[in-house]
Enzyme design. Structure first.
Site, PDB file in Angstrom:
ATOM      1  N   GLY A   1       0.814  -1.201   0.000  1.00  0.00           N
ATOM      2  CA  GLY A   1       0.000   0.000   0.000  1.00  0.00           C
ATOM      3  C   GLY A   1       0.851   1.255   0.000  1.00  0.00           C
ATOM      4  N   HIS A   2       0.523   2.170   0.895  1.00  0.00           N
ATOM      5  CA  HIS A   2       1.110   3.521   0.889  1.00  0.00           C
ATOM      6  C   HIS A   2       2.431   3.601   1.638  1.00  0.00           C
ATOM      7  CE1 HIS A   2       0.785   7.721   0.019  1.00  0.00           C
ATOM      8  NE2 HIS A   2       0.621   8.111   1.270  1.00  0.00           N
ATOM      9  N   TRP A   3       2.783   2.558   2.370  1.00  0.00           N
ATOM     10  CA  TRP A   3       3.968   2.579   3.220  1.00  0.00           C
ATOM     11  C   TRP A   3       4.968   1.510   2.789  1.00  0.00           C
ATOM     12  CZ3 TRP A   3       2.530   3.177   9.123  1.00  0.00           C
ATOM     13  CH2 TRP A   3       2.337   4.541   9.405  1.00  0.00           C
TER      14      TRP A   3
END
Length: 285
Positions: free
Chosen positions: A263-265
């Site tokens: 995801g975003h991390w």
């Protein structure tokens, strides 16, 4: 806004008064690891409730320091243990850049690598465009600043974040509701992360939960004078992965790693790969 912790939920590092920005005296909190050694890497975290440099990068910067780099890990103005003033009521990219620039100047840093995630990636891009003489390299993870505002608002993670903000939820419940969409594997969202961020979120001003004024810098990327190394999780629900091609098509020197089941991390979900690849880039890129 004064901090109200009996004991801060993240380890305290250093504090530096950086003067007046946006009509108010500002103070930056930062960690300094590998102090006085090697090239400097500045880690710039993303936005969101309770965000801080330590919470975003605690699994990364100690490894960089062990590899011989001096790691500066600030809390952006308005976040973490840095100043949270009543102004500005709206956070603009230049406000964040000014805070980082003051930190760089007061610490006497030269030719730094800026490593930024999300909002921090946008700050890194904006800083390198505005102060190219300071920047040797960029490392970016799903940076903001390469799409129009409406594109970001349509992303499911951001739409959910604003829905949570408007629902009246607070504390750990709100934090988990927002952050579980940051990760492809939500089991990595530990109680430790929630407990680090939820108390800090309560100290933030309403500006941090409203629109961040970050321009679309895509057409300016051709002006970048430094190499760019980037990562993007293909399952990112906050910043669309199409942004990776914006960087590839427009930056003069760029390499981007796309990571599936992420995801975003990237720096959290694929920590060991991220750390190895970044250190290789710093040494050989």
């Amino acid at each position: 806004m004064p901090l109200t912790f009996n004991s801060p939920p993240i380890p305290e590092g250093h504090y530096l008064d950086i003067g007046e920005i946006a009509g108010a005296a500002q103070r930056v909190h930062y960690h300094d690891s590998g102090e006085g050694e090697g090239e400097v890497v500045i880690f710039l975290h993303g936005a969101g409730g309770g965000a801080s440099g330590y919470s975003n990068f605690k699994g990364n910067f100690p490894v960089f320091a062990e590899a011989g780099y001096r790691c500066i890990v600030p809390d952006l103005l308005g976040y973490g243990l840095s100043s949270k003033t009543a102004t500005p009521t709206e956070y603009h990219l230049d406000f964040f850049i000014a805070g980082v620039k003051a930190l760089v100047d007061q610490l006497g840093l030269k030719q730094v690598t800026l490593l930024g995630n999300s909002l921090g990636g946008a700050v890194a891009l904006g800083y390198a465009l505005k102060h190219p003489e300071d920047v040797k390299r960029l490392i970016l993870m799903a940076p903001g600043g390469v799409e129009e505002f409406d594109t970001y608002m349509a992303m499911p993670g951001i739409a959910n974040m604003f829905a949570v903000y408007q629902s009246g939820k607070t504390g750990a419940e709100a934090m988990r509701s927002v952050m579980e969409r940051q990760l492809w594997d939500s089991s990595l969202l530990t109680d430790e992360i929630i407990n680090e961020r939820a108390p800090i979120a309560l100290t933030q001003t309403p500006a941090s939960r409203q629109r961040l004024y970050v321009p679309n810098m895509t057409t300016e990327l051709a002006q970048l004078q430094c190499p760019v190394f980037g990562f993007w999780g293909v399952n990112d629900q906050f910043n669309p992965v199409s942004g990776a091609m914006k960087l590839m098509d427009n930056c003069p020197q760029a390499r981007i790693v796309l990571v599936n089941r992420c995801g975003h991390w990237v720096q959290v979900e694929h920590r060991e790969m991220f750390n190895r690849a970044c250190i290789d880039f710093l040494r050989n890129g």
